[in-house]
Design a protein around this motif. Structure first.
Motif, mmCIF file in Angstrom:
data_model
loop_
_atom_site.group_PDB
_atom_site.id
_atom_site.type_symbol
_atom_site.label_atom_id
_atom_site.label_comp_id
_atom_site.label_asym_id
_atom_site.label_seq_id
_atom_site.Cartn_x
_atom_site.Cartn_y
_atom_site.Cartn_z
ATOM 1 N N TYR A 162 0.827 -1.206 0.000
ATOM 2 C CA TYR A 162 0.000 0.000 0.000
ATOM 3 C C TYR A 162 0.860 1.254 0.000
ATOM 4 N N TYR A 163 0.387 2.311 -0.686
ATOM 5 C CA TYR A 163 0.877 3.675 -0.471
ATOM 6 C C TYR A 163 -0.244 4.347 0.306
ATOM 7 N N ASP A 164 0.011 4.685 1.567
ATOM 8 C CA ASP A 164 -1.050 5.107 2.485
ATOM 9 C C ASP A 164 -2.155 4.044 2.447
ATOM 10 N N GLN B 42 -4.137 0.464 -2.144
ATOM 11 C CA GLN B 42 -3.482 -0.831 -2.372
ATOM 12 C C GLN B 42 -2.936 -0.891 -3.800
ATOM 13 N N VAL B 43 -1.685 -1.337 -3.915
ATOM 14 C CA VAL B 43 -1.024 -1.387 -5.225
ATOM 15 C C VAL B 43 -0.647 -2.827 -5.604
ATOM 16 N N LEU B 44 -0.313 -3.656 -4.627
ATOM 17 C CA LEU B 44 -0.018 -5.074 -4.900
ATOM 18 C C LEU B 44 -1.046 -5.955 -4.206
ATOM 19 N N GLY C 43 5.804 -6.072 -17.218
ATOM 20 C CA GLY C 43 4.455 -5.529 -17.059
ATOM 21 C C GLY C 43 4.431 -4.085 -17.509
ATOM 22 N N ALA C 44 3.248 -3.591 -17.770
ATOM 23 C CA ALA C 44 3.097 -2.223 -18.269
ATOM 24 C C ALA C 44 3.507 -1.204 -17.206
ATOM 25 N N ASN C 45 3.632 0.058 -17.616
ATOM 26 C CA ASN C 45 3.884 1.138 -16.657
ATOM 27 C C ASN C 45 2.813 1.123 -15.586
ATOM 28 N N GLY C 46 3.230 1.224 -14.344
ATOM 29 C CA GLY C 46 2.264 1.305 -13.253
ATOM 30 C C GLY C 46 1.717 -0.034 -12.789
ATOM 31 N N ALA C 47 2.223 -1.130 -13.348
ATOM 32 C CA ALA C 47 1.711 -2.453 -12.969
ATOM 33 C C ALA C 47 2.096 -2.837 -11.540
ATOM 34 N N GLY C 48 3.172 -2.225 -11.032
ATOM 35 C CA GLY C 48 3.582 -2.508 -9.657
ATOM 36 C C GLY C 48 4.945 -3.173 -9.527
ATOM 37 N N LYS C 49 5.724 -3.163 -10.603
ATOM 38 C CA LYS C 49 7.022 -3.856 -10.590
ATOM 39 C C LYS C 49 7.995 -3.222 -9.590
ATOM 40 N N SER C 50 8.108 -1.886 -9.666
ATOM 41 C CA SER C 50 9.030 -1.211 -8.734
ATOM 42 C C SER C 50 8.537 -1.354 -7.301
ATOM 43 N N THR C 51 7.224 -1.295 -7.144
ATOM 44 C CA THR C 51 6.657 -1.428 -5.791
ATOM 45 C C THR C 51 7.000 -2.798 -5.207
ATOM 46 N N MET C 52 7.020 -3.822 -6.056
ATOM 47 C CA MET C 52 7.367 -5.161 -5.565
ATOM 48 C C MET C 52 8.801 -5.163 -5.026
ATOM 49 N N PRO D 16 18.282 0.614 -7.754
ATOM 50 C CA PRO D 16 16.968 1.204 -8.055
ATOM 51 C C PRO D 16 16.851 1.723 -9.482
ATOM 52 N N GLU D 17 15.602 1.912 -9.887
ATOM 53 C CA GLU D 17 15.319 2.525 -11.181
ATOM 54 C C GLU D 17 15.917 3.932 -11.201
ATOM 55 N N GLY D 18 16.497 4.302 -12.334
ATOM 56 C CA GLY D 18 17.078 5.644 -12.430
ATOM 57 C C GLY D 18 18.459 5.725 -11.815
ATOM 58 N N ASP E 9 16.272 -2.801 -10.967
ATOM 59 C CA ASP E 9 15.027 -2.200 -11.451
ATOM 60 C C ASP E 9 15.313 -1.421 -12.733
ATOM 61 N N GLU E 10 14.822 -1.910 -13.840
ATOM 62 C CA GLU E 10 14.925 -1.253 -15.148
ATOM 63 C C GLU E 10 16.333 -0.796 -15.494
ATOM 64 N N PRO E 11 17.289 -1.712 -15.499
ATOM 65 C CA PRO E 11 18.669 -1.275 -15.766
ATOM 66 C C PRO E 11 18.894 -0.752 -17.179
ATOM 67 N N GLU F 217 12.052 -5.241 -15.902
ATOM 68 C CA GLU F 217 12.397 -4.686 -17.207
ATOM 69 C C GLU F 217 11.182 -4.279 -18.018
ATOM 70 N N GLN F 218 11.298 -3.118 -18.662
ATOM 71 C CA GLN F 218 10.292 -2.684 -19.647
ATOM 72 C C GLN F 218 10.521 -3.430 -20.953
ATOM 73 N N ASN F 219 11.806 -3.719 -21.225
ATOM 74 C CA ASN F 219 12.162 -4.404 -22.454
ATOM 75 C C ASN F 219 11.889 -5.902 -22.279
HETATM 76 P P1 ATP Z 1 7.001 1.809 -14.095
HETATM 77 O O1 ATP Z 1 7.516 0.889 -15.114
HETATM 78 O O2 ATP Z 1 6.257 2.978 -14.707
HETATM 79 O O3 ATP Z 1 7.999 2.216 -13.058
HETATM 80 P P2 ATP Z 1 5.898 -0.092 -12.237
HETATM 81 O O4 ATP Z 1 5.313 -1.344 -12.772
HETATM 82 O O5 ATP Z 1 7.245 -0.163 -11.644
HETATM 83 O O6 ATP Z 1 5.832 1.011 -13.364
HETATM 84 P P3 ATP Z 1 5.093 1.127 -9.786
HETATM 85 O O7 ATP Z 1 6.089 2.251 -9.894
HETATM 86 O O8 ATP Z 1 5.377 0.053 -8.820
HETATM 87 O O9 ATP Z 1 4.853 0.477 -11.211
HETATM 88 O O10 ATP Z 1 3.666 1.773 -9.494
HETATM 89 C C1 ATP Z 1 2.509 0.995 -9.207
HETATM 90 C C2 ATP Z 1 1.365 1.905 -8.803
HETATM 91 O O11 ATP Z 1 1.688 2.559 -7.573
HETATM 92 C C3 ATP Z 1 1.079 3.021 -9.789
HETATM 93 O O12 ATP Z 1 -0.304 3.195 -9.868
HETATM 94 C C4 ATP Z 1 1.726 4.236 -9.179
HETATM 95 O O13 ATP Z 1 1.071 5.408 -9.558
HETATM 96 C C5 ATP Z 1 1.589 3.959 -7.703
HETATM 97 N N1 ATP Z 1 2.691 4.576 -6.925
HETATM 98 C C6 ATP Z 1 4.007 4.406 -7.133
HETATM 99 N N2 ATP Z 1 4.735 5.109 -6.234
HETATM 100 C C7 ATP Z 1 3.834 5.760 -5.443
HETATM 101 C C8 ATP Z 1 3.950 6.634 -4.336
HETATM 102 N N3 ATP Z 1 5.136 7.001 -3.845
HETATM 103 N N4 ATP Z 1 2.809 7.107 -3.785
HETATM 104 C C9 ATP Z 1 1.601 6.738 -4.261
HETATM 105 N N5 ATP Z 1 1.417 5.894 -5.294
HETATM 106 C C10 ATP Z 1 2.515 5.421 -5.896
#
Ligand code: ATP
Length: 239
Positions: A13-15, A18-20, A37-46, A85-87, A163-165, A196-198
């Motif tokens: 969760y972010y606050d 729920q994201v995962l 997975g697509a942008n925003g799928a939750g990969k970095s959050t994992m 980390p990414e970036g 994360d996304e090297p 990876e995005q690729n």
């Molecule tokens: P990307 O490839 O764009 O990095 P991702 O698959 O890694 O995408 P995440 O960055 O894990 O996706 O994001 C998953 C969801 O969590 C998205 O809806 C994003 O907007 C949300 N999210 C990410 N970071 C935060 C944050 N710090 N606060 C609130 N929501 C967030």
């Protein structure tokens, strides 16, 4: 064989958002596991959840027999996970050498151990040795990515998470980064989790893959099989 890393029903969760949702992932010794997975799928959050940087509401993360739940990131680093980390997030105003030394912050190396580890990095990344006094922020994207990986390896990890090297790098540099990932796995014998995005590169280099969609694992399996699957080809590999 027991997995070295295991996520069981992880919900993050972010606050209150729920994201995962009920993520189940295993990484076995010696493998490269990709997460696509697509942008925003939750990969970095994992990855951030594994490192204790995002709040896990429910579930369990076990690494090398230890529960990581509610552990601080520096303890998780000490337990043996290197996170790139990414970036890249190198320290831009510090030199290459200082960045590498920072990578060892969770270890109490003696001067001799530090030198030994640095020599190991210079062998693996000869370009970094030529640039030890250069400010990290003035290096190219590819060099910064190599530095970020080397900084992660300075902590003498038993598993590496990247994360996304390849993000934002020219194709020829992406090949170099993937060669390094291959070496980490085959020469250093470390398991790797690769976000990876690729998707094509990720599936090509990994043994197994998890596909995240809207915070859930939508597909998983052997990368060699997923790369042939119609649904994966259409959705992630451009048909
Ligand atoms: P990307 O490839 O764009 O990095 P991702 O698959 O890694 O995408 P995440 O960055 O894990 O996706 O994001 C998953 C969801 O969590 C998205 O809806 C994003 O907007 C949300 N999210 C990410 N970071 C935060 C944050 N710090 N606060 C609130 N929501 C967030």
């Amino acid at each position: 064989m027991e997995p070295i890393l295991s996520l069981k029903n992880v919900c993050s969760y972010y606050d209150k958002v729920q994201v995962l949702y009920d993520i189940n992932v295993d990484v076995y010794p010696g493998e490269i596991v990709s997460v696509i997975g697509a942008n925003g799928a939750g990969k970095s959050t994992m990855m951030k959840t594994i490192m204790g940087l995002v709040h896990m509401g429910r579930g369990q993360v076990t690494f090398d027999g230890k529960k990581l739940n509610r552990m601080h990131a520096h303890k998780i680093c000490k337990a043996g996970i290197a996170y790139v980390p990414e970036g890249r997030e190198v320290f831009p105003n510090m030199t290459v050498l200082e960045n590498l030394e920072m990578g060892a912050y969770c270890r109490s190396y003696t001067a001799a151990q530090m030198n030994e580890k640095l020599e190991e990095m210079y062998t693996m990344f000869p370009r970094l040795k030529e640039r030890l006094k250069q400010k990290a922020g003035s290096m190219s994207g590819g060099e910064q990515q190599m530095l970020a990986i080397a900084r992660g390896l300075m902590s003498d990890p038993s598993m590496v998470m990247l994360d996304e090297p390849s993000l934002g790098l020219a194709p020829v540099i992406v090949d170099d980064v993937f060669d390094v990932i291959h070496n980490i796995n085959t020469v250093k014998k470390l398991p790797v989790i690769l976000v990876e995005q690729n998707a094509y590169m990720a599936l090509s280099i990994s043994n197994r893959c998890y596909v995240l969609e809207n915070g859930r694992i939508a597909h998983s399996g052997k990368s060699s099989e997923l790369i042939q699957s119609d649904v994966i080809r259409e959705t992630y590999l451009g048909g």
